[in-house]
Design a protein around this motif. Structure first.
Motif, short mmCIF file in Angstrom:
data_model
loop_
_atom_site.label_atom_id
_atom_site.label_comp_id
_atom_site.label_asym_id
_atom_site.label_seq_id
_atom_site.Cartn_x
_atom_site.Cartn_y
_atom_site.Cartn_z
N LYS A 1 5.37 -2.68 1.82
CA LYS A 1 6.52 -2.84 2.34
C LYS A 1 7.10 -3.76 2.23
O LYS A 1 8.41 -4.07 2.04
CB LYS A 1 6.86 -2.11 3.50
CG LYS A 1 5.97 -0.81 4.26
CD LYS A 1 7.00 0.16 4.08
CE LYS A 1 7.15 1.93 4.62
NZ LYS A 1 7.73 2.62 4.32
N ASP B 1 8.70 -3.02 -1.15
CA ASP B 1 9.46 -1.51 -1.58
C ASP B 1 10.47 -1.73 -1.49
O ASP B 1 11.19 -2.28 -0.16
CB ASP B 1 8.47 -0.83 -0.23
CG ASP B 1 9.41 0.65 -0.07
OD1 ASP B 1 10.34 0.21 -0.95
OD2 ASP B 1 8.76 1.36 0.67
N VAL C 1 13.50 -0.41 1.32
CA VAL C 1 13.01 -2.11 2.52
C VAL C 1 14.33 -3.07 2.27
O VAL C 1 14.88 -3.06 3.01
CB VAL C 1 12.14 -2.37 3.13
CG1 VAL C 1 11.80 -3.32 3.54
CG2 VAL C 1 10.91 -1.53 3.10
N ASP D 1 15.03 1.79 4.31
CA ASP D 1 13.03 2.92 5.40
C ASP D 1 13.14 2.83 6.37
O ASP D 1 13.51 1.57 6.96
CB ASP D 1 12.13 1.97 4.53
CG ASP D 1 10.58 1.87 5.02
OD1 ASP D 1 10.98 3.17 5.66
OD2 ASP D 1 10.04 1.77 3.84
N GLU E 1 7.64 -3.07 11.14
CA GLU E 1 6.87 -1.84 10.48
C GLU E 1 6.79 -0.94 11.63
O GLU E 1 5.73 -1.31 12.99
CB GLU E 1 5.80 -1.90 9.58
CG GLU E 1 6.08 -2.54 8.08
CD GLU E 1 5.07 -2.09 7.49
OE1 GLU E 1 4.15 -1.55 6.74
OE2 GLU E 1 3.89 -3.31 7.80
#
Length: 166
Positions: free
Chosen positions: A90, A93, A96, A101, A117
């Motif tokens: 992540k 990502d 994010v 997200d 997370e």
């Protein structure tokens, strides 16, 4: 990685999420996987272990099994730290980075950048960003995680230099 730091110095949403993140009562006999980083990161993690606090967010240090300088715990499974983990997917990502997200948020607490997370509903995993080693902190449901990160920040800043982890 630099864009991660500049975009997410501090996000109000991150602070709000931290206030509802949490931890339940601890179970004895916590067991965690010990990371296997390279020699440089292992040395940084050993340095971190030496400066970790005896108490985090009101919980006494209670390291998990197997015993290792790369892992630490407070309150059984309530708060688990692993140093030298691999970069979480992540972290790179684009969802994010753009704030799209709902399961991951980036932000900073007391001078340490983190990726938060959501795991298993109400558990959270925090991983340092912009440091020469990745440090993961898992906090189980029901606890305000802000205090955890505030208590760990001085040790992380002292032992894990700013930079890019390999």
């Amino acid at each position: 990685m630099k864009s991660f730091r500049h975009r997410f110095a501090v996000l109000p949403a991150f602070v709000v999420l931290l206030s509802v993140a949490g931890c339940s009562s601890a179970d004895d006999g916590a067991s965690v996987a010990v990371p296997r980083p390279d020699a440089k990161v292992t040395e940084l993690c050993r340095n971190l272990d030496k400066v970790l606090p005896d108490e985090v967010d009101g919980e006494k240090r209670d390291d998990p099994e197997p015993a290792s300088e790369l892992t630490a715990g407070w309150g059984g499974v309530a708060i688990i730290l692993r140093c030298g983990v691999t970069r979480p997917p992540k972290m790179t990502d684009p969802k994010v980075a753009s704030g799209h997200d709902p399961t991951a948020v980036a932000g900073g607490v007391e001078g340490v950048d983190w990726l938060m997370e959501t795991k298993d509903g109400d558990a959270h995993r925090f991983t340092t960003a912009n440091r020469e080693a990745y440090v993961e902190v898992r906090v189980t449901g029901g606890r305000d995680s802000t205090g955890v990160l505030i208590d760990l920040a001085p040790a992380v800043k002292k032992a894990i230099p700013e930079g890019i982890a390999s």
